[in-house]
Write a protein that holds these residues in place. Structure first.
Motif, PDB file in Angstrom:
ATOM      1  N   MET A   1       0.677  -4.497  28.455  1.00  0.00           N
ATOM      2  CA  MET A   1       0.722  -4.777  27.270  1.00  0.00           C
ATOM      3  C   MET A   1       2.076  -4.122  26.180  1.00  0.00           C
ATOM      4  O   MET A   1       2.813  -3.199  26.350  1.00  0.00           O
ATOM      5  N   ILE A   2       2.084  -5.256  24.682  1.00  0.00           N
ATOM      6  CA  ILE A   2       3.357  -4.556  24.153  1.00  0.00           C
ATOM      7  C   ILE A   2       2.717  -3.939  23.076  1.00  0.00           C
ATOM      8  O   ILE A   2       1.927  -4.446  22.239  1.00  0.00           O
ATOM      9  N   ARG A   3       3.476  -3.197  22.471  1.00  0.00           N
ATOM     10  CA  ARG A   3       3.033  -2.104  22.066  1.00  0.00           C
ATOM     11  C   ARG A   3       3.868  -2.350  20.528  1.00  0.00           C
ATOM     12  O   ARG A   3       5.272  -2.173  20.992  1.00  0.00           O
ATOM     13  N   ILE A   4       3.408  -2.496  19.301  1.00  0.00           N
ATOM     14  CA  ILE A   4       4.749  -3.156  18.371  1.00  0.00           C
ATOM     15  C   ILE A   4       4.458  -1.879  17.193  1.00  0.00           C
ATOM     16  O   ILE A   4       2.928  -1.508  16.871  1.00  0.00           O
ATOM     17  N   ALA A   5       5.418  -1.679  16.187  1.00  0.00           N
ATOM     18  CA  ALA A   5       5.274  -0.592  15.144  1.00  0.00           C
ATOM     19  C   ALA A   5       5.631  -1.562  13.714  1.00  0.00           C
ATOM     20  O   ALA A   5       6.734  -2.060  13.956  1.00  0.00           O
ATOM     21  N   ILE A   6       4.785  -1.537  13.262  1.00  0.00           N
ATOM     22  CA  ILE A   6       5.501  -2.110  11.954  1.00  0.00           C
ATOM     23  C   ILE A   6       5.112  -0.833  11.117  1.00  0.00           C
ATOM     24  O   ILE A   6       4.702  -0.295  10.286  1.00  0.00           O
ATOM     25  N   VAL A   7       6.637  -0.468  10.684  1.00  0.00           N
ATOM     26  CA  VAL A   7       7.117   0.262   8.867  1.00  0.00           C
ATOM     27  C   VAL A   7       7.158  -0.676   8.088  1.00  0.00           C
ATOM     28  O   VAL A   7       8.578  -1.490   7.584  1.00  0.00           O
ATOM     29  N   ASP A   8       6.537  -0.242   7.058  1.00  0.00           N
ATOM     30  CA  ASP A   8       6.895  -1.240   5.852  1.00  0.00           C
ATOM     31  C   ASP A   8       5.722  -0.327   4.212  1.00  0.00           C
ATOM     32  O   ASP A   8       4.148  -0.732   4.341  1.00  0.00           O
ATOM     33  N   ASP A   9       6.617  -0.359   3.430  1.00  0.00           N
ATOM     34  CA  ASP A   9       5.078   0.976   2.179  1.00  0.00           C
ATOM     35  C   ASP A   9       4.511  -0.672   1.598  1.00  0.00           C
ATOM     36  O   ASP A   9       3.804  -0.515   0.837  1.00  0.00           O
ATOM     37  N   ASP A  10       4.620  -2.022   1.587  1.00  0.00           N
ATOM     38  CA  ASP A  10       3.945  -3.066   1.730  1.00  0.00           C
ATOM     39  C   ASP A  10       2.499  -3.324   2.026  1.00  0.00           C
ATOM     40  O   ASP A  10       3.117  -4.356   3.274  1.00  0.00           O
ATOM     41  N   ARG A  11       1.954  -2.741   1.906  1.00  0.00           N
ATOM     42  CA  ARG A  11       0.612  -2.704   3.131  1.00  0.00           C
ATOM     43  C   ARG A  11      -0.030  -4.280   3.584  1.00  0.00           C
ATOM     44  O   ARG A  11      -0.326  -4.005   4.592  1.00  0.00           O
ATOM     45  N   LYS A  12       0.482  -5.041   2.487  1.00  0.00           N
ATOM     46  CA  LYS A  12      -0.178  -6.397   2.026  1.00  0.00           C
ATOM     47  C   LYS A  12       0.439  -6.614   2.749  1.00  0.00           C
ATOM     48  O   LYS A  12       0.273  -7.786   4.073  1.00  0.00           O
ATOM     49  N   PHE A  13       1.949  -6.644   3.046  1.00  0.00           N
ATOM     50  CA  PHE A  13       2.886  -7.830   3.731  1.00  0.00           C
ATOM     51  C   PHE A  13       2.756  -6.958   5.009  1.00  0.00           C
ATOM     52  O   PHE A  13       2.756  -8.039   5.457  1.00  0.00           O
ATOM     53  N   SER A  14       2.566  -5.765   5.595  1.00  0.00           N
ATOM     54  CA  SER A  14       2.751  -5.611   7.007  1.00  0.00           C
ATOM     55  C   SER A  14       1.170  -6.166   7.663  1.00  0.00           C
ATOM     56  O   SER A  14       1.139  -6.476   8.915  1.00  0.00           O
TER      57      SER A  14
END
Length: 106
Positions: A1-14
């Motif tokens: 399993m690949i564990r991925i974090a996305i950090v972006d203040d633009d919720r639509k883009f993330s």
């Protein structure tokens, strides 16, 4: 399993990025756990709780701790972390190279 974090203040883009990543991982017949953060502090709290990720996607310009500073903090804990910057600003490329990150423009 690949564990991925996305950090972006633009919720639509993330959210759009999460959908794209899931499609790619499905094609690889693999599984993933993707967690979206809308600020750097929440990710740092999770890391302090020993919740680590294989791949990090960071926006560069965010309120509070920006993506470059966040990447430096991640590097202090994990030299082998895969970090990808997502930005509309190409002037951050040189700084991201110093952190040994991948770079992708929005």
């Amino acid at each position: 399993m690949i564990r991925i974090a996305i950090v972006d203040d633009d919720r639509k883009f993330s959210s759009e990025l999460e959908i794209l990543i899931k499609k790619i991982i499905e094609k690889l017949n693999d599984h993933s756990m993707i967690k979206n953060y809308d600020n750097s502090y929440n990710l740092l709290d999770d890391i302090k709780q020993n919740r680590r990720f294989d791949v990090y996607f960071f926006d560069v310009e965010m309120p509070g701790i920006n993506g470059l500073e966040l990447a430096k903090k991640i590097r202090e804990e994990d030299q082998s972390a895969n970090i990808v910057f997502i930005s509309a600003f190409p002037q951050y490329a040189i700084s991201s190279y110093k952190i040994h990150a991948y770079y992708n423009w929005k």
